[in-house]
Design a protein around this motif. Structure first.
Motif, PDB file in Angstrom:
ATOM      1  N   ALA A  69       0.834  -1.206   0.000  1.00  0.00           N
ATOM      2  CA  ALA A  69       0.000   0.000   0.000  1.00  0.00           C
ATOM      3  C   ALA A  69       0.870   1.259   0.000  1.00  0.00           C
ATOM      4  O   ALA A  69       0.573   2.239  -0.692  1.00  0.00           O
ATOM      5  N   SER A  70       1.934   1.232   0.761  1.00  0.00           N
ATOM      6  CA  SER A  70       2.850   2.369   0.820  1.00  0.00           C
ATOM      7  C   SER A  70       3.491   2.600  -0.548  1.00  0.00           C
ATOM      8  O   SER A  70       3.539   3.734  -1.038  1.00  0.00           O
ATOM      9  N   GLU A  71       3.953   1.529  -1.168  1.00  0.00           N
ATOM     10  CA  GLU A  71       4.568   1.657  -2.479  1.00  0.00           C
ATOM     11  C   GLU A  71       3.569   2.171  -3.514  1.00  0.00           C
ATOM     12  O   GLU A  71       3.902   3.036  -4.330  1.00  0.00           O
ATOM     13  N   ARG A  72       2.331   1.688  -3.470  1.00  0.00           N
ATOM     14  CA  ARG A  72       1.309   2.171  -4.401  1.00  0.00           C
ATOM     15  C   ARG A  72       1.086   3.676  -4.236  1.00  0.00           C
ATOM     16  O   ARG A  72       0.964   4.413  -5.222  1.00  0.00           O
ATOM     17  N   ALA A  73       1.050   4.149  -3.006  1.00  0.00           N
ATOM     18  CA  ALA A  73       0.853   5.577  -2.743  1.00  0.00           C
ATOM     19  C   ALA A  73       2.013   6.403  -3.287  1.00  0.00           C
ATOM     20  O   ALA A  73       1.806   7.454  -3.914  1.00  0.00           O
ATOM     21  N   VAL A  74       3.216   5.942  -3.073  1.00  0.00           N
ATOM     22  CA  VAL A  74       4.401   6.650  -3.565  1.00  0.00           C
ATOM     23  C   VAL A  74       4.397   6.673  -5.088  1.00  0.00           C
ATOM     24  O   VAL A  74       4.608   7.722  -5.711  1.00  0.00           O
ATOM     25  N   LEU A  75       4.154   5.517  -5.704  1.00  0.00           N
ATOM     26  CA  LEU A  75       4.173   5.443  -7.162  1.00  0.00           C
ATOM     27  C   LEU A  75       3.075   6.300  -7.793  1.00  0.00           C
ATOM     28  O   LEU A  75       3.297   6.924  -8.831  1.00  0.00           O
ATOM     29  N   ALA A  76       1.904   6.337  -7.174  1.00  0.00           N
ATOM     30  CA  ALA A  76       0.817   7.164  -7.704  1.00  0.00           C
ATOM     31  C   ALA A  76       1.202   8.641  -7.681  1.00  0.00           C
ATOM     32  O   ALA A  76       0.983   9.367  -8.659  1.00  0.00           O
ATOM     33  N   LEU A  77       1.779   9.085  -6.582  1.00  0.00           N
ATOM     34  CA  LEU A  77       2.190  10.486  -6.484  1.00  0.00           C
ATOM     35  C   LEU A  77       3.293  10.794  -7.496  1.00  0.00           C
ATOM     36  O   LEU A  77       3.235  11.813  -8.182  1.00  0.00           O
ATOM     37  N   LEU A  78       4.271   9.905  -7.610  1.00  0.00           N
ATOM     38  CA  LEU A  78       5.366  10.135  -8.557  1.00  0.00           C
ATOM     39  C   LEU A  78       4.869  10.141  -9.994  1.00  0.00           C
ATOM     40  O   LEU A  78       5.326  10.953 -10.809  1.00  0.00           O
ATOM     41  N   ALA A  79       3.931   9.253 -10.334  1.00  0.00           N
ATOM     42  CA  ALA A  79       3.397   9.205 -11.695  1.00  0.00           C
ATOM     43  C   ALA A  79       2.697  10.511 -12.047  1.00  0.00           C
ATOM     44  O   ALA A  79       2.806  11.005 -13.178  1.00  0.00           O
ATOM     45  N   PHE A  85       9.230   9.983 -15.823  1.00  0.00           N
ATOM     46  CA  PHE A  85      10.376   9.533 -15.033  1.00  0.00           C
ATOM     47  C   PHE A  85      10.264   8.021 -14.847  1.00  0.00           C
ATOM     48  O   PHE A  85       9.192   7.512 -14.533  1.00  0.00           O
ATOM     49  N   ALA A  86      11.356   7.310 -15.018  1.00  0.00           N
ATOM     50  CA  ALA A  86      11.390   5.878 -14.731  1.00  0.00           C
ATOM     51  C   ALA A  86      11.587   5.690 -13.231  1.00  0.00           C
ATOM     52  O   ALA A  86      12.266   6.489 -12.580  1.00  0.00           O
ATOM     53  N   VAL A  87      10.971   4.649 -12.690  1.00  0.00           N
ATOM     54  CA  VAL A  87      11.073   4.367 -11.258  1.00  0.00           C
ATOM     55  C   VAL A  87      11.389   2.896 -11.070  1.00  0.00           C
ATOM     56  O   VAL A  87      10.792   2.040 -11.726  1.00  0.00           O
ATOM     57  N   LEU A  88      12.303   2.594 -10.178  1.00  0.00           N
ATOM     58  CA  LEU A  88      12.580   1.224  -9.780  1.00  0.00           C
ATOM     59  C   LEU A  88      12.057   1.062  -8.361  1.00  0.00           C
ATOM     60  O   LEU A  88      12.584   1.665  -7.430  1.00  0.00           O
ATOM     61  N   ALA A  89      10.974   0.296  -8.213  1.00  0.00           N
ATOM     62  CA  ALA A  89      10.322   0.123  -6.916  1.00  0.00           C
ATOM     63  C   ALA A  89      10.707  -1.225  -6.316  1.00  0.00           C
ATOM     64  O   ALA A  89      10.866  -2.216  -7.032  1.00  0.00           O
ATOM     65  N   SER A  92       7.343  -3.851  -6.646  1.00  0.00           N
ATOM     66  CA  SER A  92       6.731  -4.101  -7.954  1.00  0.00           C
ATOM     67  C   SER A  92       7.706  -4.024  -9.127  1.00  0.00           C
ATOM     68  O   SER A  92       7.339  -4.327 -10.253  1.00  0.00           O
ATOM     69  N   GLY A  93       8.919  -3.605  -8.881  1.00  0.00           N
ATOM     70  CA  GLY A  93       9.916  -3.561  -9.948  1.00  0.00           C
ATOM     71  C   GLY A  93       9.968  -2.239 -10.677  1.00  0.00           C
ATOM     72  O   GLY A  93       9.614  -1.200 -10.142  1.00  0.00           O
ATOM     73  N   ARG A  94      10.379  -2.291 -11.944  1.00  0.00           N
ATOM     74  CA  ARG A  94      10.629  -1.084 -12.734  1.00  0.00           C
ATOM     75  C   ARG A  94       9.363  -0.604 -13.426  1.00  0.00           C
ATOM     76  O   ARG A  94       8.609  -1.406 -13.966  1.00  0.00           O
ATOM     77  N   ARG A  95       9.179   0.707 -13.399  1.00  0.00           N
ATOM     78  CA  ARG A  95       8.080   1.339 -14.139  1.00  0.00           C
ATOM     79  C   ARG A  95       8.650   2.491 -14.929  1.00  0.00           C
ATOM     80  O   ARG A  95       9.404   3.282 -14.412  1.00  0.00           O
ATOM     81  N   SER A  96       8.267   2.561 -16.181  1.00  0.00           N
ATOM     82  CA  SER A  96       8.748   3.649 -17.030  1.00  0.00           C
ATOM     83  C   SER A  96       7.641   4.629 -17.297  1.00  0.00           C
ATOM     84  O   SER A  96       6.504   4.313 -17.314  1.00  0.00           O
TER      85      SER A  96
END
Length: 96
Positions: A69-79, A85-89, A92-96
């Protein structure tokens, strides 16, 4: 929380080496702070109330619903704040 100007520990050399303006670097720092706060919310809410822990990968490598849940919140804000920006979480791994 908003700060003006470059972070106090940021030297002119580091700022020049980054290739970013002081304003852009400050904006990214503000995004990072906001992402940290967004990720903290689910961790605080779920603290002491974990319903399950899963093992991932090697023995002893654990992940909880709070982690996800924490990672989802961070990734949503960053997206939203830094599209493209590419993100390595961690979970869940890498997201471009």
């Amino acid at each position: 929380m908003t700060h003006s100007g470059p972070p106090p520990s940021l030297s002119d050399t580091a700022l020049q080496a980054s290739g970013l303006s002081a304003d852009r670097l400050q904006a990214l720092l503000n995004v990072a702070r906001s992402a940290a706060l967004a990720g903290a919310r689910p961790l605080k809410e779920m603290f002491g109330h974990l319903e399950g822990v899963k093992q991932k990968g090697q023995a002893g490598n654990l992940v909880t619903e709070a982690d996800l849940a924490s990672e989802r919140a961070v990734l949503a804000l960053l997206a939203e704040a830094t599209p493209g920006f590419a993100v390595l979480a961690e979970e869940s791994g890498r997201r471009s």
